[in-house]
Design an enzyme around this catalytic site. Structure first.
Site, PDB file in Angstrom:
ATOM      1  N   LYS A  44      51.785 119.607  99.794  1.00 57.79           N
ATOM      2  CA  LYS A  44      52.299 118.799  98.984  1.00 57.79           C
ATOM      3  C   LYS A  44      53.882 118.921  98.452  1.00 57.79           C
ATOM      4  O   LYS A  44      54.115 120.259  98.275  1.00 57.79           O
ATOM      5  CB  LYS A  44      51.510 118.459  97.758  1.00 57.79           C
ATOM      6  CG  LYS A  44      50.085 118.135  97.968  1.00 57.79           C
ATOM      7  CD  LYS A  44      49.339 118.133  96.508  1.00 57.79           C
ATOM      8  CE  LYS A  44      49.426 116.717  95.826  1.00 57.79           C
ATOM      9  NZ  LYS A  44      48.390 116.612  95.004  1.00 57.79           N
ATOM     10  N   GLY A  96      52.476 108.857  96.919  1.00 54.69           N
ATOM     11  CA  GLY A  96      51.707 109.106  97.903  1.00 54.69           C
ATOM     12  C   GLY A  96      52.288 109.887  99.115  1.00 54.69           C
ATOM     13  O   GLY A  96      51.847 109.972 100.383  1.00 54.69           O
ATOM     14  N   LYS A 137      47.114 103.284  94.854  1.00 56.68           N
ATOM     15  CA  LYS A 137      45.851 102.556  93.865  1.00 56.68           C
ATOM     16  C   LYS A 137      46.024 101.208  94.430  1.00 56.68           C
ATOM     17  O   LYS A 137      47.058 100.405  94.177  1.00 56.68           O
ATOM     18  CB  LYS A 137      46.239 102.834  92.540  1.00 56.68           C
ATOM     19  CG  LYS A 137      46.247 104.275  92.316  1.00 56.68           C
ATOM     20  CD  LYS A 137      46.916 104.440  90.906  1.00 56.68           C
ATOM     21  CE  LYS A 137      46.978 106.005  90.520  1.00 56.68           C
ATOM     22  NZ  LYS A 137      47.928 106.199  89.273  1.00 56.68           N
ATOM     23  N   GLU A 165      48.955 115.651  88.508  1.00 53.42           N
ATOM     24  CA  GLU A 165      50.395 115.356  88.111  1.00 53.42           C
ATOM     25  C   GLU A 165      50.385 114.665  86.579  1.00 53.42           C
ATOM     26  O   GLU A 165      49.380 114.037  86.217  1.00 53.42           O
ATOM     27  CB  GLU A 165      51.060 114.750  89.060  1.00 53.42           C
ATOM     28  CG  GLU A 165      50.811 113.054  89.137  1.00 53.42           C
ATOM     29  CD  GLU A 165      51.871 112.650  90.172  1.00 53.42           C
ATOM     30  OE1 GLU A 165      52.935 112.773  89.911  1.00 53.42           O
ATOM     31  OE2 GLU A 165      51.336 111.483  90.495  1.00 53.42           O
ATOM     32  N   ASN A 201      52.697 111.731  84.802  1.00 51.50           N
ATOM     33  CA  ASN A 201      53.591 110.643  84.974  1.00 51.50           C
ATOM     34  C   ASN A 201      54.308 110.084  83.738  1.00 51.50           C
ATOM     35  O   ASN A 201      53.556 109.966  82.864  1.00 51.50           O
ATOM     36  CB  ASN A 201      53.225 109.168  85.488  1.00 51.50           C
ATOM     37  CG  ASN A 201      52.613 109.481  86.921  1.00 51.50           C
ATOM     38  OD1 ASN A 201      53.538 109.793  87.879  1.00 51.50           O
ATOM     39  ND2 ASN A 201      51.660 109.009  87.518  1.00 51.50           N
ATOM     40  N   ARG A 224      55.882 108.101  82.033  1.00 55.06           N
ATOM     41  CA  ARG A 224      56.397 106.431  82.097  1.00 55.06           C
ATOM     42  C   ARG A 224      55.225 105.644  81.868  1.00 55.06           C
ATOM     43  O   ARG A 224      54.054 106.216  81.945  1.00 55.06           O
ATOM     44  CB  ARG A 224      57.055 106.076  83.461  1.00 55.06           C
ATOM     45  CG  ARG A 224      56.128 106.422  84.598  1.00 55.06           C
ATOM     46  CD  ARG A 224      56.567 105.827  85.713  1.00 55.06           C
ATOM     47  NE  ARG A 224      56.022 106.095  87.005  1.00 55.06           N
ATOM     48  CZ  ARG A 224      54.845 105.994  87.439  1.00 55.06           C
ATOM     49  NH1 ARG A 224      54.166 105.121  86.835  1.00 55.06           N
ATOM     50  NH2 ARG A 224      54.294 106.400  88.421  1.00 55.06           N
ATOM     51  N   ARG A 248      45.551  94.803  92.179  1.00 56.23           N
ATOM     52  CA  ARG A 248      46.997  94.806  92.318  1.00 56.23           C
ATOM     53  C   ARG A 248      47.127  93.852  93.568  1.00 56.23           C
ATOM     54  O   ARG A 248      46.553  94.191  94.847  1.00 56.23           O
ATOM     55  CB  ARG A 248      47.545  96.056  92.701  1.00 56.23           C
ATOM     56  CG  ARG A 248      47.542  97.143  91.719  1.00 56.23           C
ATOM     57  CD  ARG A 248      48.363  98.202  92.337  1.00 56.23           C
ATOM     58  NE  ARG A 248      48.155  99.410  91.236  1.00 56.23           N
ATOM     59  CZ  ARG A 248      49.044 100.399  91.384  1.00 56.23           C
ATOM     60  NH1 ARG A 248      49.844 100.757  92.146  1.00 56.23           N
ATOM     61  NH2 ARG A 248      48.826 101.498  90.202  1.00 56.23           N
TER      62      ARG A 248
HETATM   63  P1  ADP Z   1      51.740 110.938  94.163  1.00 57.38           P
HETATM   64  O1  ADP Z   1      52.713 111.505  93.135  1.00 57.38           O
HETATM   65  O2  ADP Z   1      52.621 110.886  95.628  1.00 57.38           O
HETATM   66  O3  ADP Z   1      50.902 109.881  93.731  1.00 57.38           O
HETATM   67  P2  ADP Z   1      49.492 112.645  93.667  1.00 57.38           P
HETATM   68  O4  ADP Z   1      49.615 114.175  93.378  1.00 57.38           O
HETATM   69  O5  ADP Z   1      49.276 111.831  92.309  1.00 57.38           O
HETATM   70  O6  ADP Z   1      50.831 112.251  94.388  1.00 57.38           O
HETATM   71  O7  ADP Z   1      48.228 112.278  94.600  1.00 57.38           O
HETATM   72  C1  ADP Z   1      48.037 111.059  94.872  1.00 57.38           C
HETATM   73  C2  ADP Z   1      46.717 110.735  95.511  1.00 57.38           C
HETATM   74  O8  ADP Z   1      46.399 111.591  96.493  1.00 57.38           O
HETATM   75  C3  ADP Z   1      45.479 111.184  94.503  1.00 57.38           C
HETATM   76  O9  ADP Z   1      45.210 110.129  93.647  1.00 57.38           O
HETATM   77  C4  ADP Z   1      44.472 111.528  95.476  1.00 57.38           C
HETATM   78  O10 ADP Z   1      43.813 110.257  96.018  1.00 57.38           O
HETATM   79  C5  ADP Z   1      44.999 112.215  96.686  1.00 57.38           C
HETATM   80  N1  ADP Z   1      45.166 113.634  96.379  1.00 57.38           N
HETATM   81  C6  ADP Z   1      46.059 114.262  95.708  1.00 57.38           C
HETATM   82  N2  ADP Z   1      45.780 115.539  95.865  1.00 57.38           N
HETATM   83  C7  ADP Z   1      44.705 116.073  96.051  1.00 57.38           C
HETATM   84  C8  ADP Z   1      43.756 116.842  96.514  1.00 57.38           C
HETATM   85  N3  ADP Z   1      44.087 118.143  96.354  1.00 57.38           N
HETATM   86  N4  ADP Z   1      42.669 116.632  97.305  1.00 57.38           N
HETATM   87  C9  ADP Z   1      42.320 115.409  97.748  1.00 57.38           C
HETATM   88  N5  ADP Z   1      43.093 114.405  97.502  1.00 57.38           N
HETATM   89  C10 ADP Z   1      44.261 114.441  96.838  1.00 57.38           C
END
Ligand code: ADP
Length: 448
Positions: A158, A165, A237, A287, A289, A291, A337
């Site tokens: 990541k 996403g 989402k 993570e 957010n 906001r 949405r």
């Molecule tokens: P972004 O900031 O791009 O939205 P996130 O870290 O919030 O990234 O992750 C977005 C989505 O990706 C999560 O809601 C989940 O569906 C998937 N995801 C993130 N990390 C994992 C993980 N370790 N295992 C499985 N799915 C993940």
């Protein structure tokens, strides 16, 4: 309280903020690009200032133009909404350096949480459980391999600066790690100008559950419960619910107590959301957010709170004036949405809306800047409406969402309304028994 607030955003969220301001007797300043001259947020605001050409980098991301608009109109505070400059720490700093209030957290907290590695590190130190993975940035491919062996495949590489996403790559086994490492770094460099990456175990059947918090910066922190955002496509989402069909009130209280304690220690201020993956009864932080979130209305419906008004009060220096015991949860809320996209291929479908008719009735809320004759511009996010329903129970909320989706008309452009109608009828959605991976398969099964 402020007398005048500049809304540094567009579309439904600009309207949402305008509405809260109006009810509080605060005058509003809309900013807009030349593509948004006829937009609803411009029509409804008390004043408006054109800040540049259609491309977002020249208008809605143009900090000097936005600050000039605030100076010309005499606004005292800036609400960034979501997206655009809402998580830009430099913007928050510049707003405050110009003597204006930034309706959000401190620049330092925005910066900390915007770097997902720093965010995870902070949460680890505060005792919040994380998804197993690397402790910090991965320096080399060899290090990525070593951590992957330790937490066991599949893993996710990541981007530290990731969002929306993007900048995430799965490696199912040792053969795939080099490619995932390379692609995640290249994509991250291109999208965010930063190639720092970290590694997490890829959870195979989690739910996405997030907690809404509000803090006043005077040491008072409350949470407004959880949202379940497990219905996603490409990590984005599509449908959100409050509460989660899989959590008990005791689960919520335990998570809430842990999170509010952590944010109190951090000295956090204003609205924030902590996102978790939930699997086998365990919460793992992914993570935060810093906001207002797109899906905040479902929380408002079950808590009977106006989160934007709370943001405004806190930004004006007022204490929360209530405690966790005063926060009550009633019933169930669902948000769909609705985007201007083909419901099967997801190809963007901007253009003129020939006819728009919003559903109504008890427990129905539509947050949208659409109107008949409006032309959805091709330059921005495709979200055109958030349809939100509230009812005493989840089955009643689903029934209310079905009939609201049936009433809603957006003619002239393609929208994802048909997809939402199909989701509400899908037995797996109705049962509440699904993971973050289910919708992707459901969508694939619908392909013509
Ligand atoms: P972004 O900031 O791009 O939205 P996130 O870290 O919030 O990234 O992750 C977005 C989505 O990706 C999560 O809601 C989940 O569906 C998937 N995801 C993130 N990390 C994992 C993980 N370790 N295992 C499985 N799915 C993940």
């Amino acid at each position: 309280m402020f007398k005048k607030v500049l809304i540094a955003n567009r579309g439904e969220i600009a309207l949402r903020i305008h509405r809260a301001c109006q009810e509080m007797g605060i005058r509003t300043v809309a900013v807009h690009s030349t593509a948004d001259t006829a937009a609803m947020h411009v029509r409804l605001a008390d004043e408006s200032v054109c800040i540049g050409p259609p491309a977002a980098r020249d208008s809605y991301l143009n900090i000097p133009a936005i600050l000039s608009a605030a100076a010309i109109t005499g606004a005292e505070a800036v609400h960034p909404g979501y997206g655009f400059l809402s998580e830009n720490a430099n913007f928050a700093e510049m707003v405050e350096a110009h003597g204006l209030a930034f309706i959000g957290p401190t620049a330092a907290h925005i910066r900390m949480m915007g770097d997902k590695i720093a965010a995870k590190d902070a949460m680890r130190r505060l005792g919040v459980p994380l998804v197993p993975g690397s402790l910090g940035e991965l320096a080399t491919l060899d290090e990525a391999r070593a951590v992957a062996e330790e937490v066991m495949y599949p893993v996710l590489i990541k981007a530290a600066a990731g969002g929306g996403g993007r900048g995430m790559k799965v490696a199912r086994n040792a053969d795939e790690i080099e490619e995932a490492w390379r692609v995640a770094r290249t994509e991250s460099k291109a999208a965010f100008g930063n190639d720092a990456v970290y590694l997490e175990k890829y959870l195979d059947r989690p739910r996405h559950i997030e907690l809404q918090v509000m803090a006043d910066g005077h040491g008072n922190v409350v949470h407004f419960g959880e949202r379940d955002c497990s219905l996603q496509r490409r990590h984005q989402k599509l449908v959100e619910e409050a509460g989660s069909p899989v959590l008990t009130a005791a689960d919520r209280d335990a998570l809430g107590a842990q999170v509010t304690r952590a944010l109190k220690e951090l000295g956090y201020r204003n609205a924030g959301t902590l996102e978790f993956l939930w699997q086998d009864g365990q919460f793992c932080f992914i993570e935060m957010n810093t906001r207002l979130q797109v899906e905040h209305p479902v929380t408002e419906m079950v808590c009977g709170v106006d989160l934007v008004k709370e943001q405004l009060r806190v930004a004006a220096g007022e204490p929360l004036g209530y405690t966790q015991e005063d926060v009550r949860f009633y019933g169930h809320a669902i948000e769909c949405r609705i985007t201007a996209e083909d419901p099967d291929t997801f190809a963007p479908s901007p253009g003129r809306v020939a006819m728009y008719h919003a559903p109504g009735g008890l427990g129905v809320r539509v947050d949208s800047a659409l109107y008949s004759g409006y032309a959805v511009p091709p330059h921005y996010d495709s979200l055109v409406a958030k349809l939100v329903v509230h009812a005493a129970t989840r089955p009643e909320a689903i029934a209310r969402m079905r009939r609201s989706l049936a009433e809603m008309v957006v003619d002239g452009i393609k929208t994802t309304l048909p997809l939402h109608r199909a989701i509400m009828d899908a037995p797996q959605f109705v049962s509440g028994d699904y993971t973050i991976h289910w919708l992707e398969q459901f969508v694939a099964g619908r392909q013509p």
